[in-house]
Design a protein around this motif. Sequence first.
Motif, PDB file in Angstrom:
ATOM      1  N   GLN A 298       0.818  -1.205   0.000  1.00 27.78           N
ATOM      2  CA  GLN A 298       0.000   0.000   0.000  1.00 27.78           C
ATOM      3  C   GLN A 298       0.858   1.265   0.000  1.00 27.78           C
ATOM      4  N   ASN A 327      -7.339   1.594  -6.909  1.00 21.63           N
ATOM      5  CA  ASN A 327      -6.757   2.062  -5.657  1.00 21.63           C
ATOM      6  C   ASN A 327      -6.029   0.921  -4.961  1.00 21.63           C
ATOM      7  N   THR A 337     -10.740  -4.762  -5.015  1.00 21.34           N
ATOM      8  CA  THR A 337      -9.586  -4.128  -4.367  1.00 21.34           C
ATOM      9  C   THR A 337      -8.320  -4.360  -5.190  1.00 21.34           C
ATOM     10  N   ARG A 394     -14.398   3.915  -3.877  1.00 20.20           N
ATOM     11  CA  ARG A 394     -13.356   4.704  -3.215  1.00 20.20           C
ATOM     12  C   ARG A 394     -12.629   5.559  -4.239  1.00 20.20           C
ATOM     13  N   ALA A 396      -9.588   7.027  -6.352  1.00 24.27           N
ATOM     14  CA  ALA A 396      -8.358   6.428  -6.859  1.00 24.27           C
ATOM     15  C   ALA A 396      -7.164   6.963  -6.078  1.00 24.27           C
ATOM     16  N   ASP A 397      -6.197   6.092  -5.775  1.00 30.72           N
ATOM     17  CA  ASP A 397      -5.000   6.555  -5.085  1.00 30.72           C
ATOM     18  C   ASP A 397      -3.737   6.006  -5.744  1.00 30.72           C
ATOM     19  N   ASN A 400      -2.729   8.220 -12.393  1.00 34.87           N
ATOM     20  CA  ASN A 400      -3.676   7.896 -13.465  1.00 34.87           C
ATOM     21  C   ASN A 400      -3.199   8.288 -14.854  1.00 34.87           C
TER      22      ASN A 400
END
Length: 454
Positions: A298, A327, A337, A394, A396-397, A400
């Motif tokens: 992560q 994400n 996920t 959620r 986006a993290d 992109n």
Amino acid sequence: MSAADDWQEVLPEAAQAYLEGRRLDEVECIVADIAGVARGKAMPASKFAKQTQFYLPNSIFLQTITGDWADVEEMPYTEPDMVLTPDFSTATAAPWTADYTIQVIHDIHDQTGAPVPIAPRNVLRHICELYAAEGLTPIVAPEMEFYLVAPNIDPAQEVMPPMGRTGRRAAARQAYSMSAVDEYGPVIDDIYDFAEAQGFEIDGILQEGGAGQVELNMRHGDPIRLADEIFFFKRLIREAALRHNCYATFMAKPIQNEPGSAMHIHHSVVDSKTGQNIFSTPDGGETPEFLHFIAGMQRHLPSVIALMAPYVNSYRRYVPDFAAPINLAWGRDNRTTGLRVPISGPEARRVENRLAGMDCNPYLGIAASLACGYLGLKEKVPPENEYTGDAYSRMADIPNTFGEALAVFERSEAVQRILGREFCRVYQAVKALEYKEFLQVISPWEREHLLLNV
């Protein structure tokens, strides 16, 4: 006994079986470049038997996917030779050739005998050595997704699904359909036949959600061996498709409005002495190391997205509700996920990284993923709470665009250190040049919507 007999006796069992009663004609001496393209030399078997080393210039790692050459200040453009030594454990047949040919991946060193740090296979080996220094052995199991498509000889034309046995084009939204797989059964048959001749084990082949999209599952094992097999498999699958008037493409998003193709990577880590999975306690529970590994992914995956999604097209895959993560949420048995923990027994507890695209260099994609987990094991921080809902809801993290991903990659001190600064400089230079070339291209969308409207 001749020199030729000597080296052929150390070949893997499958290669020896392929050559039994036959005369070997040619040997392909190959390595993977930055893009994962096979580079090297082909030579008569009789000449190969008389040599122990071969040479290629280090500039093969400066070449872009378009054929241009990146300029790296620390690498004066004199093109010094690297020393290539055959790794006979990788020797495998090339069963599609007209004569009897063996492919051999080569180890790459400089002229002092040191491993060349910019060679992708050496980058992965370095990461595995970091685990080994901790008494650990990483285990991976990759999944390969790809499309079979109609021949496309004009890049200006859209990619189309292939024609099936029924005379109709392959249909989308037929995931897990056996009838859909049967449409291009002859190609699948050749993939199985070629894999058997090469000594590769396929866990299964299934229809994915896109029109003509196939998933091939591989057995779990040593990261370098599995990366070698993906490297070989890409060529094997392309050759099988060409026999039946279609193309196989590993492009991340070849067809508009269809799902992209991923290279999901399953990870576990075992204690090198005991062989026990360090993600599970003796009574079957989850260990702190399991959570630390997830936390490392992560924390550091955004910095290596540039290796897992290495082209501008790669980012067209990260679309909500199109079977690709957007994400870094993690969850058990949750395919929305980016990090999924599949259902398994304690001995097989693992983490699936769903972010890598099938267009990545397998050595670099696996190395980057393992590097993030390794950093988590060293940093010992907890992950975010498990995500139990629809992770597409959620924000986006992850980067992109490719330009954003390259910038994050360049800024990450931890990633630069663990992958090797020299490799990172070369990768950054090659990919920045590719991105610059892309930005010079005017797309059909721009001509259609901007030419007369703005």
